[in-house]
Design a protein around this motif. Structure first.
Motif, short mmCIF file in Angstrom:
data_model
loop_
_atom_site.label_atom_id
_atom_site.label_comp_id
_atom_site.label_asym_id
_atom_site.label_seq_id
_atom_site.Cartn_x
_atom_site.Cartn_y
_atom_site.Cartn_z
N ARG A 206 0.83 -1.21 0.00
CA ARG A 206 0.00 0.00 0.00
C ARG A 206 0.86 1.25 0.00
NH1 ARG A 206 -3.90 -3.26 2.99
NH2 ARG A 206 -2.70 -2.99 4.91
N LEU A 207 1.97 1.23 0.75
CA LEU A 207 2.86 2.39 0.76
C LEU A 207 3.56 2.54 -0.59
CD1 LEU A 207 4.01 4.74 2.34
CD2 LEU A 207 5.82 3.23 3.17
N GLN A 208 3.90 1.43 -1.21
CA GLN A 208 4.49 1.49 -2.56
C GLN A 208 3.58 2.23 -3.52
OE1 GLN A 208 5.87 -2.29 -4.59
NE2 GLN A 208 4.19 -1.78 -5.97
N ALA A 209 2.27 1.95 -3.44
CA ALA A 209 1.31 2.58 -4.35
C ALA A 209 1.10 4.05 -4.02
CB ALA A 209 -0.02 1.85 -4.29
N ALA A 210 1.22 4.40 -2.76
CA ALA A 210 0.99 5.79 -2.34
C ALA A 210 2.26 6.62 -2.43
CB ALA A 210 0.45 5.82 -0.91
N ALA A 213 2.39 8.44 2.79
CA ALA A 213 1.08 8.38 3.43
C ALA A 213 1.18 8.83 4.88
CB ALA A 213 0.50 6.97 3.36
N LYS A 214 0.10 9.41 5.36
CA LYS A 214 0.05 9.80 6.76
C LYS A 214 0.12 8.56 7.64
CE LYS A 214 -2.85 12.07 10.24
NZ LYS A 214 -4.19 12.60 10.54
N GLN A 215 0.93 8.64 8.68
CA GLN A 215 1.03 7.53 9.61
C GLN A 215 -0.33 7.31 10.28
OE1 GLN A 215 4.71 7.59 11.80
NE2 GLN A 215 3.80 6.55 13.56
N ARG A 216 -0.77 6.06 10.33
CA ARG A 216 -2.06 5.68 10.91
C ARG A 216 -3.24 6.32 10.17
NH1 ARG A 216 1.15 6.20 15.51
NH2 ARG A 216 0.43 8.29 15.93
N SER A 217 -3.10 6.49 8.87
CA SER A 217 -4.20 7.02 8.07
C SER A 217 -5.26 5.96 7.86
CB SER A 217 -3.68 7.49 6.71
OG SER A 217 -4.76 7.70 5.82
N PRO A 218 -6.55 6.27 8.10
CA PRO A 218 -7.60 5.30 7.78
C PRO A 218 -7.83 5.18 6.27
CG PRO A 218 -8.58 7.36 8.52
CD PRO A 218 -7.08 7.51 8.69
N THR A 220 -5.25 5.43 3.84
CA THR A 220 -4.14 4.68 3.27
C THR A 220 -3.39 4.00 4.40
OG1 THR A 220 -3.95 6.43 1.59
CG2 THR A 220 -2.18 4.80 1.66
N PRO A 221 -3.93 2.91 4.96
CA PRO A 221 -3.29 2.27 6.10
C PRO A 221 -1.99 1.58 5.69
CG PRO A 221 -5.18 0.99 5.37
CD PRO A 221 -5.19 2.25 4.56
N PHE A 269 -8.33 8.95 -3.92
CA PHE A 269 -9.05 8.27 -2.84
C PHE A 269 -8.79 8.91 -1.48
CE2 PHE A 269 -9.30 4.92 0.44
CZ PHE A 269 -10.65 4.61 0.32
N ASP A 270 -7.54 9.22 -1.18
CA ASP A 270 -7.16 9.77 0.13
C ASP A 270 -7.37 11.29 0.09
OD1 ASP A 270 -5.94 10.58 2.48
OD2 ASP A 270 -4.37 9.07 2.36
N ARG A 271 -8.61 11.71 0.36
CA ARG A 271 -8.96 13.13 0.26
C ARG A 271 -8.14 14.01 1.22
NH1 ARG A 271 -11.93 11.04 -3.50
NH2 ARG A 271 -14.06 11.77 -3.90
N PRO A 272 -7.93 13.61 2.48
CA PRO A 272 -7.12 14.46 3.36
C PRO A 272 -5.70 14.67 2.83
CG PRO A 272 -8.39 12.90 4.66
CD PRO A 272 -8.55 12.50 3.23
N ARG A 273 -5.09 13.64 2.25
CA ARG A 273 -3.75 13.80 1.68
C ARG A 273 -3.77 14.73 0.48
NH1 ARG A 273 0.33 9.69 -1.43
NH2 ARG A 273 -1.30 9.96 -3.00
#
Length: 365
Positions: A206-210, A213-218, A220-221, A269-273
């Motif tokens: 998941r991190l590879q794709a992002a 990512a924010k740590q503990r993001s709901p 992008t976990p 998908f990750d609107r906050p990011r």
């Protein structure tokens, strides 16, 4: 060690991780391996999501038949939970699939329909692959329609068995899924992982794709995958993919380009990011009343380099064989060169769709 990134660096990492930089991938499987999934959605104002996601990465050489071949013939991708995924993820997903379901009400429904389960599996074993409509509904206990599924219990049972890894989708006829036993669809020599290792490796993918990512993001976990990072101007604690960092430091960034993103594209998908890194507050207007829409029913965000610069409101009219461009909404007025880049991408989109482009209009924010 905590990495300190500028906002520009963070955006470039995110764009590159989503294969939206100038260095385009070569094929469907390469895209799926990097992104982890390709969303399936039938809304096709321009083209269905799975095809626009791939076109926005690969470009003019992508043809829809390539996706079907990868799924149905080569079996390098498989369909699960509304997306096409690379088979390399399957062994990492199987431990959680074997524990499913966690919800007690679903367990009770499956237990009460033990004979129904056996009937479905026996029918597939004897006659598969089959459409859901070709399998009799012998449920002992029915679930009421929920707005997504009707009274027929076969699709519900098939979905449950899919999530348990007992059946699989072998292909589609139009939008209808064709089902078979998982043992006849999935590779027999898959690696075996325990729950903890599988979860860790999924976090890494998941991190590879992002990229970042924010740590503990709901949204992008990623758990503790990657390395800690901070981004200038943000109070968030991030996790960053070390391979993405290496590429950035080695000058592996090939620069940017224009891309039109389907509203269900994983990049959005990750609107906050999106707000934190790109200062882009994205709202899908599909479910808004028409008078409340600003950009259009299914407008596609326009990414230029590492910034979102506007929205494309367009729709294909297949009867007239036209890509009708209602408006190109500019967040800030385009420079002449930027306008030319967007126009060129619209022309390429029309060529890929096999239609002519008409009605192009520009609109300020």
């Amino acid at each position: 060690m905590t990495h300190h990134l500028t906002r520009d660096q963070a955006r470039r990492i995110a764009v590159r991780a989503q294969l939206l930089d100038a260095d385009r991938p070569g094929d469907v499987v390469e895209v799926a391996e990097q992104l982890g999934y390709i969303k399936i959605d039938p809304t096709a104002t321009i083209a269905p999501c799975e095809h626009t996601v791939l076109w926005s990465r690969i470009g003019w050489s992508y043809e829809p038949g390539q996706l079907r071949k990868a799924v149905e013939s080569d079996r390098l991708l498989f369909e699960f939970d509304g997306a096409f995924r690379p088979v390399s993820l399957l062994p990492l997903m199987l431990p959680a699939m074997r524990r499913w379901p966690r919800r007690e009400s679903t367990r009770q429904w499956l237990d009460a329909n033990a004979k129904f389960q056996a009937d479905v599996l026996a029918r597939l074993r004897a006659e598969g692959p089959l459409l859901a409509s070709e399998i009799p509904d012998t449920a002992q206990v029915s679930r009421p329609p929920d707005g997504w599924s009707g009274s027929n219990q076969v699709p519900t049972m098939l979905d449950c068995l899919l999530r348990q890894g007992r059946v699989a989708i072998v292909g589609r006829e139009g939008r209808h899924k064709r089902w078979d036993l998982a043992e006849r669809v999935y590779p027999a020599d898959l690696a075996v992982f325990d729950d903890e290792e599988a979860a860790r490796l999924l976090d890494e993918r998941r991190l590879q794709a992002a990229g970042l990512a924010k740590q503990r993001s709901p949204w992008t976990p990623t758990g503790q995958a990657g390395e800690p990072a901070v981004v200038e101007g943000s109070s968030w604690k991030y996790r960053v993919d070390p391979d993405a960092l290496d590429a950035l430091e080695e000058g592996g960034d090939a620069g940017g380009r224009v891309a039109f993103l389907n509203p269900y594209d994983g990049m959005l998908f990750d609107r906050p990011r999106l707000e934190q890194l790109f200062e882009f507050s994205y709202v899908l207007e599909q479910f808004k009343p028409k008078p409340q829409r600003v950009y259009g029913f299914f407008a596609h965000p326009i990414l230029m380099g590492d910034r979102f610069v506007g929205m494309l409101d367009a729709e294909v009219d297949r009867e007239r064989e036209v890509l009708q461009v209602r408006a190109v909404h500019e967040f800030l007025p385009f420079e002449p060169e930027e306008q030319e880049m967007v126009q060129a991408e619209i022309a390429e989109l029309g060529e890929w769709l096999g239609v002519r482009v008409a009605g192009e209009r520009w609109a300020g924010k």
